[in-house]
Design an enzyme around this catalytic site. Structure first.
Site, mmCIF file in Angstrom:
data_model
loop_
_atom_site.group_PDB
_atom_site.id
_atom_site.type_symbol
_atom_site.label_atom_id
_atom_site.label_comp_id
_atom_site.label_asym_id
_atom_site.label_seq_id
_atom_site.Cartn_x
_atom_site.Cartn_y
_atom_site.Cartn_z
ATOM 1 N N SER A 137 0.810 -1.218 0.000
ATOM 2 C CA SER A 137 0.000 0.000 0.000
ATOM 3 C C SER A 137 0.843 1.269 0.000
ATOM 4 O O SER A 137 0.329 2.359 -0.252
ATOM 5 C CB SER A 137 -0.942 0.009 1.207
ATOM 6 O OG SER A 137 -1.905 -1.005 1.115
ATOM 7 N N GLY A 186 -4.552 -2.063 -0.668
ATOM 8 C CA GLY A 186 -3.765 -1.710 -1.839
ATOM 9 C C GLY A 186 -3.479 -0.217 -1.859
ATOM 10 O O GLY A 186 -4.030 0.545 -1.057
ATOM 11 N N GLY A 189 -3.002 3.797 -3.494
ATOM 12 C CA GLY A 189 -3.533 4.771 -4.433
ATOM 13 C C GLY A 189 -5.012 5.093 -4.298
ATOM 14 O O GLY A 189 -5.684 4.747 -3.323
ATOM 15 N N CYS A 244 -9.432 -1.931 3.777
ATOM 16 C CA CYS A 244 -8.681 -0.758 3.307
ATOM 17 C C CYS A 244 -9.112 -0.344 1.897
ATOM 18 O O CYS A 244 -10.216 0.146 1.719
ATOM 19 C CB CYS A 244 -7.178 -1.017 3.414
ATOM 20 S SG CYS A 244 -6.201 0.501 3.427
ATOM 21 N N LEU A 245 -8.275 -0.528 0.876
ATOM 22 C CA LEU A 245 -8.687 -0.180 -0.487
ATOM 23 C C LEU A 245 -9.918 -0.984 -0.879
ATOM 24 O O LEU A 245 -10.807 -0.471 -1.569
ATOM 25 C CB LEU A 245 -7.549 -0.425 -1.476
ATOM 26 C CG LEU A 245 -7.851 -0.023 -2.929
ATOM 27 C CD1 LEU A 245 -7.997 1.479 -3.075
ATOM 28 C CD2 LEU A 245 -6.777 -0.534 -3.880
ATOM 29 N N GLN A 268 -12.914 0.859 0.264
ATOM 30 C CA GLN A 268 -13.239 2.013 -0.567
ATOM 31 C C GLN A 268 -13.858 1.586 -1.892
ATOM 32 O O GLN A 268 -14.822 2.206 -2.378
ATOM 33 C CB GLN A 268 -11.968 2.833 -0.807
ATOM 34 C CG GLN A 268 -11.357 3.401 0.462
ATOM 35 C CD GLN A 268 -9.893 3.784 0.286
ATOM 36 O OE1 GLN A 268 -9.389 3.852 -0.829
ATOM 37 N NE2 GLN A 268 -9.202 4.013 1.390
ATOM 38 N N ASN A 312 -3.446 2.459 7.167
ATOM 39 C CA ASN A 312 -2.573 3.003 6.134
ATOM 40 C C ASN A 312 -3.420 3.366 4.923
ATOM 41 O O ASN A 312 -3.669 2.528 4.057
ATOM 42 C CB ASN A 312 -1.491 1.988 5.746
ATOM 43 C CG ASN A 312 -0.669 2.450 4.553
ATOM 44 O OD1 ASN A 312 -0.666 3.635 4.219
ATOM 45 N ND2 ASN A 312 0.008 1.529 3.896
ATOM 46 N N TYR A 322 -7.236 7.839 1.342
ATOM 47 C CA TYR A 322 -8.595 8.156 0.893
ATOM 48 C C TYR A 322 -9.603 7.651 1.915
ATOM 49 O O TYR A 322 -9.329 6.730 2.684
ATOM 50 C CB TYR A 322 -8.858 7.532 -0.475
ATOM 51 C CG TYR A 322 -8.041 8.176 -1.570
ATOM 52 C CD1 TYR A 322 -8.581 9.172 -2.372
ATOM 53 C CD2 TYR A 322 -6.707 7.820 -1.764
ATOM 54 C CE1 TYR A 322 -7.814 9.787 -3.355
ATOM 55 C CE2 TYR A 322 -5.943 8.437 -2.738
ATOM 56 C CZ TYR A 322 -6.501 9.426 -3.532
ATOM 57 O OH TYR A 322 -5.739 10.040 -4.489
ATOM 58 N N HIS A 372 -6.799 -2.351 9.416
ATOM 59 C CA HIS A 372 -6.177 -3.646 9.121
ATOM 60 C C HIS A 372 -6.359 -4.624 10.276
ATOM 61 O O HIS A 372 -5.564 -4.634 11.217
ATOM 62 C CB HIS A 372 -4.687 -3.455 8.821
ATOM 63 C CG HIS A 372 -4.430 -2.819 7.503
ATOM 64 N ND1 HIS A 372 -4.287 -3.548 6.351
ATOM 65 C CD2 HIS A 372 -4.328 -1.516 7.147
ATOM 66 C CE1 HIS A 372 -4.090 -2.729 5.334
ATOM 67 N NE2 HIS A 372 -4.124 -1.489 5.791
ATOM 68 N N GLU A 430 -5.751 -7.701 10.353
ATOM 69 C CA GLU A 430 -4.700 -8.737 10.414
ATOM 70 C C GLU A 430 -3.524 -8.308 11.280
ATOM 71 O O GLU A 430 -2.633 -9.116 11.583
ATOM 72 C CB GLU A 430 -4.220 -9.096 9.006
ATOM 73 C CG GLU A 430 -3.204 -8.158 8.388
ATOM 74 C CD GLU A 430 -3.784 -6.840 7.926
ATOM 75 O OE1 GLU A 430 -3.009 -5.925 7.611
ATOM 76 O OE2 GLU A 430 -5.026 -6.709 7.886
#
Length: 367
Positions: free
Chosen positions: A45, A219, A221, A246-247, A250, A288, A291, A331, A333
Site C-alpha cells: 500500500s 492496496g 492509491g 482498506c482499499l 473504498q 494506512n 482516501y 487492518h 490482520e
C-alpha cells in the site's frame, strides 16, 4: 554521505544517506507506529510513497525473515531521525541499511521528523525527492512541480496470475490489490482454501472458482483509478459473501454508489482508535490510507456505517443492508499493530457458514 530531502513547497532538509544512493521522487507521508517498520516498508500500500517514521529510532531490532508483508517492497523511500546501525534482537539477520541496499530503496536519516510531520499536517501530503547534496533545492522544487505522481500502483503490485494457497475449509477468492501477507496468513490459520487472483479478474472469472466468499484486499492509491474492480464488485454483490479491507473497503463503497475523497494527510500507524457503533466497543487499529468514504454520499445507498474513527470521525466500517457484505478501513490482520480487530475474520467465517446454510435449506425446500 550527505543527502537532500526536498519538498514541493520549497522546504528542504539535509541528512545522511542510508540504503540505496539512487535519487527518488514520491509522495511524502508519515506513519506514527512505534514498531513494525519492517511490515511498513514491505506493505504494498506504500507503493509510490516516501514514508516518514515519527518514532525517533528505526532499525533497532534489525530485519528478519518472518515479518515481511510482500516479497519485493514497493515503498519509494524512508525518512528517519536515526537509523540504528547495530540492531539487537534474537531474530535479527541484517541491518535496515543492508536490506535497503539489497532492494535498492533510498533512505535519509538525521532529519527533524517532528518538524517534517508538522509540515505535512499543515500542507497535506507533498511531493518530495531524496537526492544528491549537490542538487540545487530550487531546481528540484521546479522538477517536483512538473512531476505527476503514480496512478497505476495497483497494477504494479498486484499478482499477474492466480495462485492457490490450499486448505480444506471455505473456498475464499482473495482479490489482490496489493495484498499484505498478514491477510493471507489469517485465512490460512482458519484452514480456508484460498485462491489469490489479480486485481483485474472479472466477476465471472471469480464465480467460476466457486467461492464461498470473496476477500477484497488492501492496496495503494486512489480507488477511482481501478474502475474494473468497482464493476467486478458491483456484479458480485448478492451472489457471494464479501469482506473488504482498506482499499477493498473504498472500492466496495464506490461499487455501492457512494463516493470517496482524498484526506489531507491520511491515517498511517498502529495506534488509531476506532469505535463500533452497534456496541460502542473501541479497538486500537493499524491503518494506512490516503482516501476515505464520504459519509454524506451514503444517503440513498444500500450501505450503512458500522465503525468510525475517534480521532476525526471518518468512516471506518461499512455493511450492506441487503446482502452479506461488510468492510473496514483499517487492518484487522494486525501486521503491524494490535490484534483488537482480529475477530473480523471470524465474522467473515460465520457469514460464509450462514450463507451456505441458507442455500442448503433453500435447496431442500425446492427439492
Amino acid at each position: 554521505m550527505k543527502r537532500l530531502l526536498v519538498l514541493e513547497n520549497g522546504e528542504f532538509f539535509v541528512g545522511e544517506a542510508f540504503g540505496s544512493e539512487i535519487d527518488i521522487i514520491g509522495e511524502v507521508v508519515f506513519t506514527t507506529g512505534m514498531t513494525g517498520y519492517q511490515e511498513t516498508l514491505s506493505d504494498p500500500s506504500y507503493c509510490g510513497q516516501i514514508v516518514t517514521f515519527t518514532y525517533p529510532l528505526i532499525g533497532n531490532y534489525g530485519i528478519n525473515r518472518d515479518d515481511f508483508e510482500s516479497i519485493n517492497p514497493s515503498i519509494h523511500g524512508m525518512i528517519v531521525k536515526e537509523a540504528c546501525v547495530e540492531p539487537s534482537n534474537f531474530r535479527n539477520e541484517m541491518t535496515l541499511d543492508e536490506f535497503l541496499k539489497v532492494k535498492d530503496i533510498p533512505g535519509i536519516s538525521g532529519v527533524d521528523t517532528r518538524k517534517l510531520t508538522k509540515i505535512i499536517r499543515q500542507y497535506g501530503t507533498l511531493k518530495g525527492a531524496i537526492c544528491s547534496i549537490d542538487e540545487q533545492p530550487n531546481e528540484v522544487v521546479e522538477r517536483l512541480k512538473h512531476t505527476e505522481l503514480m496512478r497505476d500502483q495497483v497494477a504494479k503490485v498486484s499478482t499477474k496470475t492466480p495462485y492457490p494457497s490450499p486448505g480444506r475449509g471455505h473456498r475464499v477468492v482473495l482479490v489482490d490489490f496489493g495484498m499484505k501477507h498478514g491477510i493471507l496468513r489469517e485465512l490460512n490459520q482458519r484452514d480456508c482454501d484460498v485462491v489469490v487472483v489479480p486485481h483485474n479478474f472479472t466477476a465471472e472469472d471469480i464465480m467460476l472458482l466457486n467461492p464461498d466468499g470473496v476477500m477484497l484486499s488492501n492496496g495503494p492509491g486512489d480507488p477511482k483509478d481501478v474502475p474494473e474492480a468497482i464493476e467486478m464488485i458491483r456484479q458480485l454483490l448478492g451472489r457471494v459473501p464479501i469482506f473488504g479491507i482498506c482499499l477493498g473497503h473504498q472500492l466496495f463503497a464506490l461499487a455501492s454508489g457512494a463516493e470517496t475523497e482524498k484526506m489531507k494527510f491520511g491515517h498511517r500507524g498502529s495506534n488509531h482508535p476506532v469505535k463500533e457503533l452497534a456496541t460502542n466497543k473501541v479497538s486500537i487499529t493499524s491503518q494506512n490510507h490516503s482516501y476515505t468514504v464520504n459519509p454524506d454520499s451514503l444517503t440513498n445507498t444500500d450501505i450503512e456505517v458500522t465503525h468510525v474513527a475517534l480521532n476525526d470521525g471518518t468512516v471506518e466500517g461499512l455493511r450492506h443492508k441487503k446482502y452479506p457484505a461488510f468492510t473496514v478501513q483499517y487492518h484487522p490482520e494486525a501486521s503491524p499493530g494490535p490484534e483488537d480487530a482480529n475477530g473480523l475474520f471470524d465474522q467473515f467465517m460465520n457469514m460464509m457458514n450462514e450463507t451456505k446454510k441458507k442455500r442448503g435449506d433453500l435447496q431442500c425446500q425446492n427439492a
